[in-house]
Motif scaffolding. Sequence first.
Motif, PDB file in Angstrom:
ATOM      1  N   UNK A  34     -20.488  -3.057  -1.284  1.00 46.68           N
ATOM      2  CA  UNK A  34     -20.049  -3.143  -2.683  1.00 46.68           C
ATOM      3  C   UNK A  34     -19.217  -4.385  -2.960  1.00 46.68           C
ATOM      4  N   UNK A  35     -18.638  -4.990  -1.914  1.00 42.72           N
ATOM      5  CA  UNK A  35     -17.737  -6.118  -2.105  1.00 42.72           C
ATOM      6  C   UNK A  35     -16.355  -5.708  -2.572  1.00 42.72           C
ATOM      7  N   UNK A  36     -16.039  -4.413  -2.503  1.00 49.84           N
ATOM      8  CA  UNK A  36     -14.745  -3.925  -2.981  1.00 49.84           C
ATOM      9  C   UNK A  36     -13.734  -3.849  -1.842  1.00 49.84           C
ATOM     10  N   UNK A  37     -12.523  -4.260  -2.148  1.00 51.74           N
ATOM     11  CA  UNK A  37     -11.441  -4.179  -1.174  1.00 51.74           C
ATOM     12  C   UNK A  37     -10.939  -2.752  -1.059  1.00 51.74           C
ATOM     13  N   UNK A  38     -10.112  -2.519  -0.057  1.00 52.24           N
ATOM     14  CA  UNK A  38      -9.380  -1.256   0.010  1.00 52.24           C
ATOM     15  C   UNK A  38      -8.314  -1.261  -1.090  1.00 52.24           C
ATOM     16  N   UNK A  39      -7.826  -0.106  -1.527  1.00 53.60           N
ATOM     17  CA  UNK A  39      -6.759  -0.082  -2.539  1.00 53.60           C
ATOM     18  C   UNK A  39      -5.574  -0.940  -2.102  1.00 53.60           C
ATOM     19  N   UNK A  40      -5.079  -1.750  -3.007  1.00 59.11           N
ATOM     20  CA  UNK A  40      -3.981  -2.664  -2.665  1.00 59.11           C
ATOM     21  C   UNK A  40      -2.706  -1.894  -2.346  1.00 59.11           C
ATOM     22  N   UNK A  41      -2.058  -2.321  -1.274  1.00 62.70           N
ATOM     23  CA  UNK A  41      -0.774  -1.765  -0.857  1.00 62.70           C
ATOM     24  C   UNK A  41       0.206  -2.925  -0.774  1.00 62.70           C
ATOM     25  N   UNK A  42       1.009  -3.090  -1.819  1.00 63.77           N
ATOM     26  CA  UNK A  42       1.917  -4.231  -1.886  1.00 63.77           C
ATOM     27  C   UNK A  42       2.857  -4.287  -0.679  1.00 63.77           C
ATOM     28  N   UNK A  43       3.342  -3.141  -0.275  1.00 59.27           N
ATOM     29  CA  UNK A  43       4.308  -3.114   0.830  1.00 59.27           C
ATOM     30  C   UNK A  43       3.715  -3.712   2.101  1.00 59.27           C
ATOM     31  N   UNK A  44       2.497  -3.305   2.434  1.00 58.87           N
ATOM     32  CA  UNK A  44       1.849  -3.826   3.636  1.00 58.87           C
ATOM     33  C   UNK A  44       1.515  -5.307   3.504  1.00 58.87           C
ATOM     34  N   UNK A  45       1.096  -5.716   2.309  1.00 59.49           N
ATOM     35  CA  UNK A  45       0.767  -7.122   2.093  1.00 59.49           C
ATOM     36  C   UNK A  45       2.009  -8.000   2.179  1.00 59.49           C
ATOM     37  N   UNK A  46       3.121  -7.508   1.670  1.00 58.54           N
ATOM     38  CA  UNK A  46       4.379  -8.258   1.758  1.00 58.54           C
ATOM     39  C   UNK A  46       4.809  -8.410   3.213  1.00 58.54           C
TER      40      UNK A  46
END
Length: 220
Positions: A34-46
């Motif tokens: 689908x080309x879709x990412x996993x749901x964004x998790x700001x805490x983990x990305x930070x």
Amino acid sequence: MYTEAELNALTSSLTNESRVLYCLGLRPTVDLNTGLSQPLNYKLLIQLLNGDNSNTNPFTRGQQINKLLGELEQAGLIALQDDMSLSLSLSSKRLLLPLCRSKQDNYTHLHRQFTPIHGTWKPDPTLFEEMANLIGLINRDFNEEDIGEFVAYWLGRPDAVFSHFQWTQKFTYALKRKRTNTDYTSTKKVGSQSVPVAPGIEADDNAKKLVEKYASNKKG
């Protein structure tokens, strides 16, 4: 393994932080069908972007992540869906990564030359159709006026230099934004988008209510 389309976009003028966000925060867990990412998790990305915390300007807010996502969007590496906006929180939202599928390598020739927009520019028709599918553009009809508005906007920004792939991608996004604009006339709503309505085919809600009211009064 990255597609050639991704590599071309990743080697464009991006900050290293935005590359890290894409390569380590979004790409590894994307759904390649689908080309879709996993749901964004700001805490983990930070946490990912701050690394060992030696950064003198650490990331602390979701809006800082959104700024990097804006860079990735400009490079064509991500696309926002429906009514998503970089000015709002994207926590738990899924992004589209349109270049991650191997099929994108069919457009390698569209990535090789970077140019400013020009007066005779036209979108690549095959790519336009695929991008419209990816971002859910319902009404795909466009005319010379639509192209002219797009070209005129970017002619005023001569420093903007993109590949033909990216220009077509931007045109598709611009058309969807135009379709979702509440001022877009002669249309009806399908989901969050507006699509043309043939004149005289559909009565508006007020007309229908008047007809129903008149019919019930006659029965009484």
